[in-house]
Write an enzyme that holds these catalytic residues in place. Structure first.
Site, PDB file in Angstrom:
ATOM      1  N   GLN A  17     -17.637  33.042  24.407  1.00  0.00           N
ATOM      2  CA  GLN A  17     -17.425  33.382  23.287  1.00  0.00           C
ATOM      3  C   GLN A  17     -15.851  33.903  23.288  1.00  0.00           C
ATOM      4  OE1 GLN A  17     -20.694  35.261  21.399  1.00  0.00           O
ATOM      5  NE2 GLN A  17     -19.705  35.818  19.463  1.00  0.00           N
ATOM      6  N   ASP A  18     -15.504  35.091  23.787  1.00  0.00           N
ATOM      7  CA  ASP A  18     -14.123  35.557  23.787  1.00  0.00           C
ATOM      8  C   ASP A  18     -13.866  36.145  25.256  1.00  0.00           C
ATOM      9  OD1 ASP A  18     -15.782  37.851  23.160  1.00  0.00           O
ATOM     10  OD2 ASP A  18     -14.244  38.522  21.585  1.00  0.00           O
ATOM     11  N   PRO A  19     -12.789  36.527  25.410  1.00  0.00           N
ATOM     12  CA  PRO A  19     -12.337  36.845  26.551  1.00  0.00           C
ATOM     13  C   PRO A  19     -12.799  38.410  26.846  1.00  0.00           C
ATOM     14  CG  PRO A  19     -10.235  36.077  25.828  1.00  0.00           C
ATOM     15  CD  PRO A  19     -11.486  36.171  24.650  1.00  0.00           C
ATOM     16  N   ASN A  28     -13.558  29.562  26.520  1.00  0.00           N
ATOM     17  CA  ASN A  28     -14.032  30.505  25.536  1.00  0.00           C
ATOM     18  C   ASN A  28     -13.775  29.975  23.898  1.00  0.00           C
ATOM     19  OD1 ASN A  28     -15.125  32.926  26.597  1.00  0.00           O
ATOM     20  ND2 ASN A  28     -13.222  33.360  27.385  1.00  0.00           N
ATOM     21  N   GLY A  74     -14.728  40.631  20.413  1.00  0.00           N
ATOM     22  CA  GLY A  74     -14.771  39.841  19.053  1.00  0.00           C
ATOM     23  C   GLY A  74     -13.748  40.104  18.206  1.00  0.00           C
TER      24      GLY A  74
END
EC number: 3.2.2.27
Length: 231
Positions: free
Chosen positions: A70-72, A129, A140
């Site tokens: 999803q994100d780092p 990601n 997020g």
């Protein structure tokens, strides 16, 4: 954010495949957003040279497996541009601990003392990601900054240009990208996310790593050595 930015290097095969994206308005807006965030004193992860690390470590022609995150990670020193991976010397995050548990159960692979997945990426596992940056301590925070069209295009490129890949889609966010993948060309494996909140609802026991290697071998490809050295 342009592909001739001295601080941002992009591996040649990806630069060719994604060249048009860097000229699109959304990418220029994304670059301006990141510049403004940094000018405002915000700390952005990963560091600039590592933003495209997933692409730089796994050239397009080498891709065998795609894992979509999803994100780092948003803590200091964690993120280095590969989903689920952390830099050496950083404690292994909970989701990755569960990935290791499943690897151990599925393939009897020893659990390493670190969360550094560089060796997977070097073998052809694209650790992507869907957002390539994040603000410190704000999970997020860049989800709507403009990365989605870019990383969607990355998925489309590997879908179109590569043959007989394995896509590992863990959790609803990763599974939302299934529409970009041709199931006639590639193997799509889905399960719950390895997060502690959901790992026991179908991630642990999914057998994805052995199934991935079986598919690669059936299609004349070298399987992934999922084992990782202690550091």
């Amino acid at each position: 954010m342009t592909d001739n930015d001295d601080r941002i290097k992009l591996e040649a095969s990806w630069k060719e495949a994604l060249r048009e994206e860097f000229d699109k308005p959304y990418m220029k807006q994304l670059g301006e957003f990141l510049r403004q965030e940094k000018a405002a004193g915000k700390v952005i992860f990963p560091p600039g040279p590592l933003i495209f690390n997933a692409l730089n470590t796994t050239p397009l022609e080498n891709v065998k497996v795609v894992i979509i995150g999803q994100d780092p990670y948003h803590g200091p020193g964690q993120a280095h541009g590969l989903c689920f991976s952390v830099q050496p010397g950083v404690p292994t995050p909970p989701s990755l601990q569960n990935i290791y548990k499943e690897l151990n159960r599925d393939l009897n692979i020893p659990i390493p003392n670190n969360g550094y997945l560089q060796r997977w990426a070097e073998q052809g596992v694209l650790l992507l990601n869907t957002s390539l940056t994040v603000e410190q301590a704000k999970a997020g925070s860049h989800a709507n900054a403009g990365w989605q069209p870019f990383t969607d295009r990355v998925i489309e490129v590997v879908n179109e240009r590569c043959e007989r890949l394995v896509f590992l889609l863990w959790g609803s966010h990763a599974q939302s990208k299934q529409k970009l993948i041709d199931p006639q060309r590639h193997l799509i494996l889905k399960s719950a996310h390895p997060s502690p909140l959901s790992a026991y609802r179908g991630f642990l026991g999914n057998g994805h790593f052995s199934r991935t290697n079986k598919f690669l071998e059936q299609n004349g490809k070298t399987p992934i050595d999922w084992s990782l050295p202690d550091l």
